[in-house]
Motif scaffolding. Sequence first.
Motif, short mmCIF file in Angstrom:
data_model
loop_
_atom_site.label_atom_id
_atom_site.label_comp_id
_atom_site.label_asym_id
_atom_site.label_seq_id
_atom_site.Cartn_x
_atom_site.Cartn_y
_atom_site.Cartn_z
N TYR A 1 -58.79 61.46 -91.57
CA TYR A 1 -58.30 61.96 -90.30
C TYR A 1 -58.13 63.47 -90.38
O TYR A 1 -57.75 64.00 -91.42
CB TYR A 1 -56.95 61.34 -89.94
N TRP A 2 -58.41 64.12 -89.27
CA TRP A 2 -58.29 65.57 -89.16
C TRP A 2 -57.28 65.96 -88.09
O TRP A 2 -57.20 65.33 -87.04
CB TRP A 2 -59.62 66.20 -88.76
N GLY A 3 -56.55 67.02 -88.36
CA GLY A 3 -55.77 67.66 -87.33
C GLY A 3 -56.65 68.60 -86.53
O GLY A 3 -57.82 68.81 -86.84
N LYS A 4 -56.08 69.18 -85.48
CA LYS A 4 -56.84 70.06 -84.61
C LYS A 4 -56.68 71.54 -84.94
O LYS A 4 -57.35 72.38 -84.34
CB LYS A 4 -56.47 69.80 -83.15
N GLY A 5 -55.83 71.85 -85.88
CA GLY A 5 -55.76 73.20 -86.41
C GLY A 5 -54.66 74.06 -85.83
O GLY A 5 -54.17 73.83 -84.74
N THR A 6 -54.29 75.06 -86.61
CA THR A 6 -53.35 76.09 -86.17
C THR A 6 -53.88 77.44 -86.65
O THR A 6 -54.35 77.57 -87.77
CB THR A 6 -51.93 75.81 -86.69
N LEU A 7 -53.81 78.43 -85.79
CA LEU A 7 -54.40 79.73 -86.08
C LEU A 7 -53.44 80.62 -86.84
O LEU A 7 -52.29 80.81 -86.44
CB LEU A 7 -54.81 80.42 -84.77
N VAL A 8 -53.94 81.17 -87.94
CA VAL A 8 -53.22 82.16 -88.72
C VAL A 8 -53.99 83.47 -88.65
O VAL A 8 -55.17 83.52 -88.99
CB VAL A 8 -53.08 81.72 -90.19
N THR A 9 -53.31 84.51 -88.19
CA THR A 9 -53.92 85.83 -88.10
C THR A 9 -53.13 86.80 -88.97
O THR A 9 -51.92 86.97 -88.76
CB THR A 9 -53.95 86.33 -86.65
N VAL A 10 -53.80 87.40 -89.92
CA VAL A 10 -53.17 88.37 -90.82
C VAL A 10 -53.72 89.74 -90.48
O VAL A 10 -54.89 90.03 -90.75
CB VAL A 10 -53.43 88.03 -92.29
N SER A 11 -52.89 90.56 -89.89
CA SER A 11 -53.35 91.85 -89.40
C SER A 11 -52.17 92.80 -89.22
O SER A 11 -51.05 92.38 -88.94
CB SER A 11 -54.07 91.69 -88.06
N SER A 12 -52.46 94.10 -89.38
CA SER A 12 -51.47 95.12 -89.11
C SER A 12 -51.42 95.48 -87.64
O SER A 12 -50.54 96.18 -87.19
CB SER A 12 -51.78 96.39 -89.92
#
Length: 120
Positions: free
Chosen positions: A109-120
């Motif tokens: 089974y897969w989840g639908k994801g969560t966005l991680v953004t690493v930025s200044s």
Amino acid sequence: QVQLVESGGGLVQPGGSLRLSCAASGFTFSSYAMRWYRQAPGKERELVASLTSSGGSTNYRDSVKGRFTISRDNAKNTVYLQMSSLKPEDTAVYYCKAVGVGSSYGMEYWGKGTLVTVSS
């Protein structure tokens, strides 16, 4: 019925930390190994970390070793990914995946994801 719901993503600065959670329901969580994957725009989905159904063994891709920690709480039906010392190249949609073992072998089974953004 079966659900894997990721949460905890967001925008963080380089060097920062973030903890992702994946809440499972609709299946016997303790009978599944768990994995975190990530996919950045234009790149292939890649395995980040995995752990056994008991939580007794973990594996990480080289680029996150020493920075990320995968764990699970079977009583809460939740898997976590603690991310520290984040880098811009960690930016991606992070997905959790459940992989059946034992009597649940062959189920995924897969989840639908969560966005991680690493930025200044």
